[in-house]
Design a protein around this motif. Structure first.
Motif, PDB file in Angstrom:
ATOM      1  N   ALA A   1     -31.278  45.986  -5.641  1.00 51.47           N
ATOM      2  CA  ALA A   1     -30.157  46.926  -5.458  1.00 51.47           C
ATOM      3  C   ALA A   1     -28.847  46.146  -5.306  1.00 51.47           C
ATOM      4  O   ALA A   1     -27.814  46.525  -5.860  1.00 51.47           O
TER       5      ALA A   1
ATOM      6  N   ASN B   1     -29.240  51.386   6.497  1.00 50.10           N
ATOM      7  CA  ASN B   1     -30.478  50.897   5.873  1.00 50.10           C
ATOM      8  C   ASN B   1     -30.469  49.359   5.916  1.00 50.10           C
ATOM      9  O   ASN B   1     -29.602  48.745   6.570  1.00 50.10           O
ATOM     10  N   GLY B   2     -31.424  48.742   5.211  1.00 50.34           N
ATOM     11  CA  GLY B   2     -31.545  47.289   5.270  1.00 50.34           C
ATOM     12  C   GLY B   2     -30.313  46.566   4.736  1.00 50.34           C
ATOM     13  O   GLY B   2     -29.810  45.612   5.353  1.00 50.34           O
TER      14      GLY B   2
ATOM     15  N   PHE C   1     -35.400  53.949   3.227  1.00 47.69           N
ATOM     16  CA  PHE C   1     -36.123  54.429   2.051  1.00 47.69           C
ATOM     17  C   PHE C   1     -37.542  53.852   2.096  1.00 47.69           C
ATOM     18  O   PHE C   1     -38.511  54.565   1.909  1.00 47.69           O
ATOM     19  N   HIS C   2     -37.636  52.548   2.355  1.00 44.16           N
ATOM     20  CA  HIS C   2     -38.938  51.869   2.460  1.00 44.16           C
ATOM     21  C   HIS C   2     -39.202  51.660   3.951  1.00 44.16           C
ATOM     22  O   HIS C   2     -39.042  50.563   4.478  1.00 44.16           O
TER      23      HIS C   2
ATOM     24  N   ARG D   1     -39.551  47.082  10.234  1.00 41.25           N
ATOM     25  CA  ARG D   1     -38.165  46.983   9.766  1.00 41.25           C
ATOM     26  C   ARG D   1     -37.233  47.791  10.665  1.00 41.25           C
ATOM     27  O   ARG D   1     -36.114  47.357  10.953  1.00 41.25           O
TER      28      ARG D   1
ATOM     29  N   ASP E   1     -21.120  53.503  -2.796  1.00 41.76           N
ATOM     30  CA  ASP E   1     -22.043  53.090  -3.856  1.00 41.76           C
ATOM     31  C   ASP E   1     -21.209  52.537  -5.006  1.00 41.76           C
ATOM     32  O   ASP E   1     -20.372  53.248  -5.575  1.00 41.76           O
ATOM     33  N   LEU E   2     -21.456  51.274  -5.343  1.00 46.85           N
ATOM     34  CA  LEU E   2     -20.657  50.639  -6.397  1.00 46.85           C
ATOM     35  C   LEU E   2     -20.927  51.217  -7.785  1.00 46.85           C
ATOM     36  O   LEU E   2     -20.166  50.956  -8.722  1.00 46.85           O
TER      37      LEU E   2
ATOM     38  N   ASN F   1     -17.423  47.928  -2.788  1.00 48.37           N
ATOM     39  CA  ASN F   1     -18.422  47.122  -2.081  1.00 48.37           C
ATOM     40  C   ASN F   1     -18.367  47.479  -0.598  1.00 48.37           C
ATOM     41  O   ASN F   1     -17.281  47.553  -0.009  1.00 48.37           O
ATOM     42  N   ILE F   2     -19.534  47.642  -0.003  1.00 47.30           N
ATOM     43  CA  ILE F   2     -19.575  48.034   1.403  1.00 47.30           C
ATOM     44  C   ILE F   2     -18.858  47.008   2.296  1.00 47.30           C
ATOM     45  O   ILE F   2     -18.302  47.370   3.329  1.00 47.30           O
TER      46      ILE F   2
HETATM   47  O1  PTJ Z   1     -33.433  49.548   3.385  1.00 50.90           O
HETATM   48  P1  PTJ Z   1     -34.073  50.681   2.628  1.00 50.90           P
HETATM   49  O2  PTJ Z   1     -35.576  50.671   2.764  1.00 50.90           O
HETATM   50  O3  PTJ Z   1     -33.515  52.029   3.020  1.00 50.90           O
HETATM   51  O4  PTJ Z   1     -33.771  50.478   1.059  1.00 50.90           O
HETATM   52  C1  PTJ Z   1     -32.424  50.351   0.633  1.00 50.90           C
HETATM   53  C2  PTJ Z   1     -32.299  50.322  -0.906  1.00 50.90           C
HETATM   54  C3  PTJ Z   1     -30.856  49.936  -1.222  1.00 50.90           C
HETATM   55  C4  PTJ Z   1     -33.262  49.273  -1.471  1.00 50.90           C
HETATM   56  C5  PTJ Z   1     -32.657  51.717  -1.474  1.00 50.90           C
HETATM   57  O5  PTJ Z   1     -31.855  52.703  -0.868  1.00 50.90           O
HETATM   58  C6  PTJ Z   1     -32.506  51.753  -2.982  1.00 50.90           C
HETATM   59  O6  PTJ Z   1     -33.412  51.468  -3.742  1.00 50.90           O
HETATM   60  O7  PTJ Z   1     -31.279  52.093  -3.410  1.00 50.90           O
HETATM   61  P2  PTJ Z   1     -30.863  52.209  -4.973  1.00 50.90           P
HETATM   62  O8  PTJ Z   1     -31.400  53.474  -5.532  1.00 50.90           O
HETATM   63  O9  PTJ Z   1     -31.132  50.922  -5.679  1.00 50.90           O
HETATM   64  O10 PTJ Z   1     -29.316  52.401  -4.829  1.00 50.90           O
HETATM   65  C7  PTJ Z   1     -28.500  51.441  -4.249  1.00 50.90           C
HETATM   66  C8  PTJ Z   1     -27.090  51.608  -4.811  1.00 50.90           C
HETATM   67  O11 PTJ Z   1     -26.233  50.811  -4.024  1.00 50.90           O
HETATM   68  C9  PTJ Z   1     -26.959  51.112  -6.263  1.00 50.90           C
HETATM   69  O12 PTJ Z   1     -26.290  52.109  -7.024  1.00 50.90           O
HETATM   70  C10 PTJ Z   1     -26.076  49.860  -6.166  1.00 50.90           C
HETATM   71  O13 PTJ Z   1     -25.169  49.774  -7.230  1.00 50.90           O
HETATM   72  C11 PTJ Z   1     -25.337  50.098  -4.858  1.00 50.90           C
HETATM   73  N1  PTJ Z   1     -24.976  48.862  -4.140  1.00 50.90           N
HETATM   74  C12 PTJ Z   1     -25.683  47.712  -4.034  1.00 50.90           C
HETATM   75  N2  PTJ Z   1     -25.044  46.816  -3.269  1.00 50.90           N
HETATM   76  C13 PTJ Z   1     -23.895  47.408  -2.862  1.00 50.90           C
HETATM   77  C14 PTJ Z   1     -23.854  48.726  -3.415  1.00 50.90           C
HETATM   78  N3  PTJ Z   1     -22.847  49.569  -3.168  1.00 50.90           N
HETATM   79  C15 PTJ Z   1     -21.855  49.140  -2.369  1.00 50.90           C
HETATM   80  N4  PTJ Z   1     -21.828  47.889  -1.812  1.00 50.90           N
HETATM   81  C16 PTJ Z   1     -22.821  47.003  -2.031  1.00 50.90           C
HETATM   82  N5  PTJ Z   1     -22.788  45.792  -1.491  1.00 50.90           N
END
Ligand code: PTJ
Length: 253
Positions: A34, A75-76, A102-103, A108, A178-179, A196-197
């Motif tokens: 992600a 989240n993580g 989510f996981h 955790r 969300d980027l 970016n967060i």
């Molecule tokens: O910690 P958990 O178990 O809740 O899991 C967290 C993740 C992020 C793994 C889970 O929510 C997930 O799979 O998310 P997605 O569906 O991959 O979505 C994450 C979104 O965050 C994507 O659209 C990325 O582009 C975006 N993203 C990633 N890093 C950043 C971000 N947005 C803003 N700032 C960031 N640093």
């Protein structure tokens, strides 16, 4: 040790925080993937807070100030990158912090709770028994009874589209960071901050401080004027990679 002079210093520092959090068990395995997706969008957006992101941050700050019961979901990835800033923002808005994964594993949850407490959080929700929002028996509909379940406004960074949709349907104002401006989360949220967060949360803290004493009508006006779909459209225009290389022509022109 990453040198401050390195042209990719900020990006490399974020990677270090992410991999470190993964080694400690804070980050989900897919949290790294992600992050990589986010990094790619950040690169294309120039790794800076764009004008549409600024507009969304202003609207989000107004919504958080107006909220009666705001909650920040962690989240993580959020715990890995901005734990201190999340605690600071919660203090500024008089909001609660809830771990929402989510996981989800109990291990955790415990590790993330420790990180938040180390950074000054006195109360962390989402560690005990959860309830199903509107009786929806999906793991994506779970929330703490004193937190997201009863919140009117939730900040859910790096979220999943299903969850955002459930929160919206239950009548809450949903703010996301969300980027990816194309994601279902970005499209489903009430206010999407495409940034970016690591930049968005500090900017939110500053904006909340600037707007806190503004009259209620002014804050309501900021919210009324904000159009999430239009704002995402403006962001997507900024992703046109041809502006980086005018020789690249689109066959769909
Ligand atoms: O910690 P958990 O178990 O809740 O899991 C967290 C993740 C992020 C793994 C889970 O929510 C997930 O799979 O998310 P997605 O569906 O991959 O979505 C994450 C979104 O965050 C994507 O659209 C990325 O582009 C975006 N993203 C990633 N890093 C950043 C971000 N947005 C803003 N700032 C960031 N640093």
């Amino acid at each position: 040790m990453i040198s401050r002079d390195h042209p990719r210093y900020h990006s490399l520092m974020q990677r270090e925080k992410i991999t470190d959090a993964w080694r400690k068990g804070i980050l989900a395995d897919s949290g790294m993937i992600a992050h990589g997706r986010g990094e790619a969008f950040d690169y294309l957006l120039g790794e800076e807070t764009t004008e549409p992101a600024r507009k969304a941050i202003k609207a989000a700050a107004a919504a958080l100030i107006l909220a009666e019961n705001p909650v920040i979901s962690v989240n993580g990835n959020t715990a890995a990158l901005v734990p201190a800033e999340v605690v600071e923002l919660a203090g500024e808005i008089g909001g609660k912090i809830e771990i929402n994964l989510f996981h989800r594993t109990e291990k955790r949850v415990k590790l993330i709770e420790e990180v938040l407490r180390e950074h000054g959080a006195s109360e962390v929700l989402g560690t005990g028994k959860l309830m199903h929002i509107d009786g929806i028996m999906s793991p994506r509909a779970t929330a703490s009874p004193d937190g997201i379940y009863s919140a009117d406004t939730v900040l859910v960074p790096l979220e999943d589209g299903d969850r955002t949709e459930i929160l919206r349907k239950s009548g809450k104002t949903v703010i996301t960071v969300d980027l990816n401006p194309l994601s279902r989360t970005s499209r489903m949220a009430s206010i999407s901050i495409t940034d970016n967060i690591v930049r968005a949360v500090p900017a939110l803290i500053d904006t909340v401080r600037e707007l806190r004493d503004a009259p209620r009508e002014e804050l309501e006006g900021i919210l009324r004027k904000f159009d999430n779909t239009e704002n995402l459209r403006e962001t997507i225009k900024l992703l046109d990679i041809r502006r980086y290389n005018p020789e690249i022509e689109s066959s769909q022109e």
